[in-house]
Design an enzyme around this catalytic site. Structure first.
Site, PDB file in Angstrom:
ATOM      1  CB  CYS A 239      -0.884  -0.009   1.249  1.00  0.00           C
ATOM      2  SG  CYS A 239      -1.959   1.427   1.383  1.00  0.00           S
TER       3      CYS A 239
ATOM      4  CG  HIS B  29      -5.602  -2.484  -0.914  1.00  0.00           C
ATOM      5  ND1 HIS B  29      -4.535  -3.028  -0.225  1.00  0.00           N
ATOM      6  CD2 HIS B  29      -5.379  -1.135  -0.940  1.00  0.00           C
ATOM      7  CE1 HIS B  29      -3.727  -2.044   0.152  1.00  0.00           C
ATOM      8  NE2 HIS B  29      -4.209  -0.887  -0.270  1.00  0.00           N
ATOM      9  CD  GLU B  30      -6.679   1.154  -3.843  1.00  0.00           C
ATOM     10  OE1 GLU B  30      -6.787   2.183  -3.148  1.00  0.00           O
ATOM     11  OE2 GLU B  30      -5.597   0.571  -4.022  1.00  0.00           O
TER      12      GLU B  30
ATOM     13  CG  HIS C  52      -7.292   2.948   1.413  1.00  0.00           C
ATOM     14  ND1 HIS C  52      -6.377   3.204   2.404  1.00  0.00           N
ATOM     15  CD2 HIS C  52      -6.615   2.231   0.484  1.00  0.00           C
ATOM     16  CE1 HIS C  52      -5.198   2.669   2.088  1.00  0.00           C
ATOM     17  NE2 HIS C  52      -5.323   2.068   0.922  1.00  0.00           N
TER      18      HIS C  52
HETATM   19 NI    NI Z   1      -3.680   1.146  -0.036  1.00  0.00          NI
END
Ligand code: NI
Length: 177
Positions: free
Chosen positions: A99, A141-142, A145
């Site tokens: 990341c 993953h995104e 966030h």
């Molecule tokens: Ni990330």
């Protein structure tokens, strides 16, 4: 404009992002352009607005060849707003992730193997895709966030978390982020 990317430890990465209510505005297009410029500069596979301190539900991802993930298949360049993810299988897969907010590290992260994602592009056009593999992993993953979740929080076996230069010495140190 290239922005600096917030790093783990910054409380702004732990917030829940706000939904976007107005599409196709000059401010939104500028934000999308800035995210792409910043992602490309950092050689990332994806980037979420909260990583540059903008607390909105907006992620971008996609690449043809990425030197940080040389074995990853192509993922189409995508702008995704107000995303909703739905798993399409019980199967969980583990694979290595990094990341841009956790520079120099990689960890083995469990993710749904297959999912549907829905949302909008920056013009307000609906997006609905069913994906698996690395594409599914990048989306999860995104979108994490947007919920204040960084991938190290999802690692179940912390012995599988370490420095990229040690775990993957074959990767270009220039991409050691
Ligand atoms: Ni990330």
């Amino acid at each position: 404009m290239i922005h600096s990317i917030l790093k783990m430890g910054d409380a702004r990465l732990l917030r829940k992002a706000e939904p976007i209510t107005q599409f196709d505005t000059p401010q939104l297009h500028e934000l999308v352009a800035d995210l792409f410029e910043t992602m490309q500069y950092a050689n990332g596979a994806g980037l979420a607005a909260p990583q540059i301190g903008v607390n909105l539900q907006l992620v971008i991802f996609g690449f043809k060849n990425n030197s940080r993930y040389p074995d990853a298949p192509t993922v189409p360049e995508t702008v995704l707003l107000n995303p909703v993810l739905t798993p399409l299988a019980d199967t969980i897969e583990e694979a290595w992730e990094g990341c841009l907010s956790v520079p120099g590290m990689r960890g083995l992260v469990p993710r749904w193997s297959k999912l549907r994602y829905e949302g909008f592009d920056q013009f307000g056009n609906p997006i609905c895709r069913e994906v698996d593999g690395f594409h599914a992993r990048v989306v999860q993953h995104e979108c994490d966030h947007l919920n204040g979740v960084l991938y190290p929080m999802r690692i179940t076996d912390l012995s599988q978390f370490g420095f990229t230069e040690v775990l993957f010495p074959e990767l270009d140190p220039a991409d050691d982020d």
